[in-house]
Design a protein around this motif. Structure first.
Motif, short mmCIF file in Angstrom:
data_model
loop_
_atom_site.label_atom_id
_atom_site.label_comp_id
_atom_site.label_asym_id
_atom_site.label_seq_id
_atom_site.Cartn_x
_atom_site.Cartn_y
_atom_site.Cartn_z
N ASP A 1 19.99 13.81 34.75
CA ASP A 1 20.51 12.45 34.57
C ASP A 1 19.39 11.43 34.41
O ASP A 1 19.66 10.25 34.29
CB ASP A 1 21.42 12.07 35.74
N THR B 1 25.32 11.42 31.72
CA THR B 1 25.24 9.97 31.58
C THR B 1 25.91 9.21 32.72
O THR B 1 25.57 8.05 32.96
CB THR B 1 25.89 9.54 30.27
N PRO C 1 26.82 3.48 25.73
CA PRO C 1 25.63 3.81 24.96
C PRO C 1 24.91 2.56 24.46
O PRO C 1 25.54 1.62 23.99
CB PRO C 1 26.16 4.62 23.78
N PRO D 1 20.82 6.16 30.61
CA PRO D 1 21.08 7.22 29.63
C PRO D 1 21.14 6.69 28.20
O PRO D 1 21.79 5.69 27.92
CB PRO D 1 22.44 7.77 30.05
N TYR E 1 22.25 8.17 24.75
CA TYR E 1 22.94 9.28 24.10
C TYR E 1 22.22 9.81 22.88
O TYR E 1 22.16 11.00 22.64
CB TYR E 1 24.34 8.85 23.65
N ASP E 2 21.70 8.88 22.07
CA ASP E 2 21.12 9.29 20.79
C ASP E 2 19.60 9.43 20.83
O ASP E 2 18.95 9.47 19.80
CB ASP E 2 21.55 8.34 19.68
N VAL F 1 17.57 14.35 23.61
CA VAL F 1 18.88 14.78 24.14
C VAL F 1 19.54 15.73 23.14
O VAL F 1 19.88 15.34 22.03
CB VAL F 1 19.78 13.57 24.42
N ALA G 1 24.99 15.55 25.37
CA ALA G 1 25.25 14.52 26.38
C ALA G 1 26.69 14.61 26.84
O ALA G 1 27.59 14.94 26.06
CB ALA G 1 24.95 13.13 25.83
N GLU H 1 29.43 12.87 30.23
CA GLU H 1 29.53 11.93 31.34
C GLU H 1 29.27 12.59 32.68
O GLU H 1 28.60 12.03 33.52
CB GLU H 1 30.89 11.25 31.36
#
Length: 135
Positions: free
Chosen positions: A66, A85, A91, A103, A105-106, A110, A113, A115
């Protein structure tokens, strides 16, 4: 392997709470005390764990994490990465007090991803197979 910058007692409690304790034996739990004077995300900490589990390369490992700094280091070492996340994280929004840790996401580091870790089995079912695979 379960590897935390927290104490062993904490790792055990978290794994029990998540219903994952049965997956990890004592020889697969690593706490900060096991890698001192290093800790995540230092390469030396990961090197110690890799050596103790007998893995040949980081490419055999998947890091579920995380913390963005730990995800980025794991990716840089050659591991596949799963970012947890947390529920409701939007995001791209980074509060100033946690800039760099929220976090992303992109982020190129990563690979996957989600939750919560509860989604891991459904989003990466190959991890539960022998031999294991990752999306």
């Amino acid at each position: 392997v379960a590897f935390s910058n927290g104490p062993r007692k904490y790792i055990k409690r978290v794994l029990e709470t998540l219903g994952l304790a049965e997956i990890f034996g004592e020889d697969r739990l690593f706490a900060v005390d096991d890698v001192l004077p290093y800790c995540k995300p230092q390469k030396e900490a990961f090197d110690q764990v890799l050596k103790r589990i007998g893995a040949n390369s980081y490419a055999e490992c998947v890091m579920v994490e995380d913390s963005m700094k730990n995800v980025r280091q794991a990716h840089a070492l050659g591991m596949k990465t799963v970012l947890i996340t947390g529920k409701g994280n939007v995001p791209g929004v980074q509060p100033a007090e946690n800039a760099g840790e929220v976090p992303v996401y992109d982020d190129p580091a990563v690979d996957l991803a989600m939750e919560t870790v509860d989604e891991l089995r459904s989003l990466a079912p190959g991890l539960w197979k022998t031999p294991g695979s990752f999306p």
